[in-house]
Design a protein around this motif. Sequence first.
Motif, PDB file in Angstrom:
ATOM      1  N   VAL A   1       0.843  -1.197   0.000  1.00 33.00           N
ATOM      2  CA  VAL A   1       0.000   0.000   0.000  1.00 33.00           C
ATOM      3  C   VAL A   1       0.878   1.248   0.000  1.00 33.00           C
ATOM      4  CG1 VAL A   1      -1.670   1.320   1.369  1.00 33.00           C
ATOM      5  CG2 VAL A   1      -1.972  -1.134   1.052  1.00 33.00           C
ATOM      6  N   GLU A   2       1.945   1.239   0.764  1.00 37.10           N
ATOM      7  CA  GLU A   2       2.850   2.383   0.805  1.00 37.10           C
ATOM      8  C   GLU A   2       3.508   2.610  -0.561  1.00 37.10           C
ATOM      9  OE1 GLU A   2       6.903   3.723   3.156  1.00 37.10           O
ATOM     10  OE2 GLU A   2       5.638   2.144   3.987  1.00 37.10           O
ATOM     11  N   THR A   3       3.883   1.554  -1.237  1.00 37.53           N
ATOM     12  CA  THR A   3       4.488   1.676  -2.563  1.00 37.53           C
ATOM     13  C   THR A   3       3.490   2.213  -3.578  1.00 37.53           C
ATOM     14  OG1 THR A   3       5.899  -0.206  -2.035  1.00 37.53           O
ATOM     15  CG2 THR A   3       5.747   0.423  -4.334  1.00 37.53           C
ATOM     16  N   VAL A   4       2.256   1.744  -3.532  1.00 40.07           N
ATOM     17  CA  VAL A   4       1.223   2.233  -4.454  1.00 40.07           C
ATOM     18  C   VAL A   4       0.961   3.713  -4.213  1.00 40.07           C
ATOM     19  CG1 VAL A   4      -1.223   2.060  -5.040  1.00 40.07           C
ATOM     20  CG2 VAL A   4       0.146   0.000  -4.814  1.00 40.07           C
ATOM     21  N   GLU A   5       0.874   4.128  -2.950  1.00 41.32           N
ATOM     22  CA  GLU A   5       0.663   5.544  -2.644  1.00 41.32           C
ATOM     23  C   GLU A   5       1.822   6.389  -3.153  1.00 41.32           C
ATOM     24  OE1 GLU A   5       0.147   5.689   1.550  1.00 41.32           O
ATOM     25  OE2 GLU A   5      -1.998   5.275   1.450  1.00 41.32           O
ATOM     26  N   ASP A   6       3.034   5.903  -3.024  1.00 37.35           N
ATOM     27  CA  ASP A   6       4.208   6.636  -3.500  1.00 37.35           C
ATOM     28  C   ASP A   6       4.189   6.786  -5.017  1.00 37.35           C
ATOM     29  OD1 ASP A   6       6.622   8.019  -3.132  1.00 37.35           O
ATOM     30  OD2 ASP A   6       7.782   6.200  -3.555  1.00 37.35           O
ATOM     31  N   VAL A   7       3.848   5.722  -5.716  1.00 39.58           N
ATOM     32  CA  VAL A   7       3.772   5.787  -7.183  1.00 39.58           C
ATOM     33  C   VAL A   7       2.688   6.761  -7.623  1.00 39.58           C
ATOM     34  CG1 VAL A   7       3.145   4.448  -9.227  1.00 39.58           C
ATOM     35  CG2 VAL A   7       4.757   3.516  -7.580  1.00 39.58           C
ATOM     36  N   LEU A   8       1.528   6.709  -6.981  1.00 41.61           N
ATOM     37  CA  LEU A   8       0.454   7.635  -7.334  1.00 41.61           C
ATOM     38  C   LEU A   8       0.831   9.077  -7.038  1.00 41.61           C
ATOM     39  CD1 LEU A   8      -2.690   5.670  -6.146  1.00 41.61           C
ATOM     40  CD2 LEU A   8      -1.935   6.082  -8.489  1.00 41.61           C
ATOM     41  N   ARG A   9       1.521   9.299  -5.935  1.00 43.92           N
ATOM     42  CA  ARG A   9       1.943  10.655  -5.571  1.00 43.92           C
ATOM     43  C   ARG A   9       2.938  11.206  -6.597  1.00 43.92           C
ATOM     44  NH1 ARG A   9       4.151   9.584  -0.859  1.00 43.92           N
ATOM     45  NH2 ARG A   9       2.123   9.319   0.097  1.00 43.92           N
ATOM     46  N   GLN A  10       3.850  10.363  -7.064  1.00 42.84           N
ATOM     47  CA  GLN A  10       4.852  10.804  -8.029  1.00 42.84           C
ATOM     48  C   GLN A  10       4.263  10.995  -9.425  1.00 42.84           C
ATOM     49  OE1 GLN A  10       8.075   8.044  -7.913  1.00 42.84           O
ATOM     50  NE2 GLN A  10       8.705   8.617  -5.849  1.00 42.84           N
ATOM     51  N   SER A  11       3.262  10.223  -9.774  1.00 45.22           N
ATOM     52  CA  SER A  11       2.693  10.328 -11.120  1.00 45.22           C
ATOM     53  C   SER A  11       1.614  11.400 -11.228  1.00 45.22           C
ATOM     54  CB  SER A  11       2.128   8.984 -11.549  1.00 45.22           C
ATOM     55  OG  SER A  11       1.034   8.644 -10.731  1.00 45.22           O
ATOM     56  N   THR A  12       1.182  11.979 -10.118  1.00 38.80           N
ATOM     57  CA  THR A  12       0.130  12.991 -10.157  1.00 38.80           C
ATOM     58  C   THR A  12       0.563  14.219 -10.941  1.00 38.80           C
ATOM     59  OG1 THR A  12      -0.672  12.232  -8.019  1.00 38.80           O
ATOM     60  CG2 THR A  12      -1.386  14.392  -8.719  1.00 38.80           C
ATOM     61  N   LEU A  13       1.793  14.636 -10.780  1.00 38.49           N
ATOM     62  CA  LEU A  13       2.293  15.813 -11.485  1.00 38.49           C
ATOM     63  C   LEU A  13       2.222  15.605 -12.995  1.00 38.49           C
ATOM     64  CD1 LEU A  13       3.713  18.573 -11.401  1.00 38.49           C
ATOM     65  CD2 LEU A  13       5.874  17.334 -11.349  1.00 38.49           C
ATOM     66  N   TYR A  14       2.656  14.454 -13.478  1.00 37.04           N
ATOM     67  CA  TYR A  14       2.639  14.184 -14.914  1.00 37.04           C
ATOM     68  C   TYR A  14       1.218  14.017 -15.436  1.00 37.04           C
ATOM     69  CZ  TYR A  14       7.537  13.329 -13.984  1.00 37.04           C
ATOM     70  OH  TYR A  14       8.830  13.465 -13.590  1.00 37.04           O
ATOM     71  N   THR A  15       0.351  13.435 -14.615  1.00 37.45           N
ATOM     72  CA  THR A  15      -1.033  13.235 -15.035  1.00 37.45           C
ATOM     73  C   THR A  15      -1.747  14.574 -15.185  1.00 37.45           C
ATOM     74  OG1 THR A  15      -1.059  11.140 -13.847  1.00 37.45           O
ATOM     75  CG2 THR A  15      -3.183  12.070 -14.446  1.00 37.45           C
ATOM     76  N   LEU A  16      -1.536  15.470 -14.228  1.00 37.38           N
ATOM     77  CA  LEU A  16      -2.199  16.775 -14.302  1.00 37.38           C
ATOM     78  C   LEU A  16      -1.690  17.583 -15.485  1.00 37.38           C
ATOM     79  CD1 LEU A  16      -2.313  17.788 -10.526  1.00 37.38           C
ATOM     80  CD2 LEU A  16      -4.187  16.979 -11.980  1.00 37.38           C
ATOM     81  N   ARG A  17      -0.438  17.403 -15.842  1.00 32.63           N
ATOM     82  CA  ARG A  17       0.127  18.133 -16.972  1.00 32.63           C
ATOM     83  C   ARG A  17      -0.346  17.546 -18.302  1.00 32.63           C
ATOM     84  NH1 ARG A  17       6.416  18.332 -17.172  1.00 32.63           N
ATOM     85  NH2 ARG A  17       6.001  17.932 -14.989  1.00 32.63           N
ATOM     86  N   ALA A  18      -0.518  16.237 -18.367  1.00 33.58           N
ATOM     87  CA  ALA A  18      -0.889  15.578 -19.617  1.00 33.58           C
ATOM     88  C   ALA A  18      -2.391  15.566 -19.854  1.00 33.58           C
ATOM     89  CB  ALA A  18      -0.369  14.146 -19.622  1.00 33.58           C
TER      90      ALA A  18
END
Length: 66
Positions: A29-46
Amino acid sequence: MLQLFFAVAFSAVPLTLYVPPIRSLNLFVETVEDVLRQSTLYTLRAYPRIRLAISRIFNSIFHLSR
């Protein structure tokens, strides 16, 4: 009755292989949250670019069908 018991027991055993132990679930769960947190910036930009591309594709499809 015994045959029914064995049928249910042996059909449920493989399902337990897919459920991770509780102690490793926390790390997952901690790894999934970290991946989602890091990919949010790219998702909002794309997201606006993807929306614009999809709208252009739909406009061209419906424009050609007229």
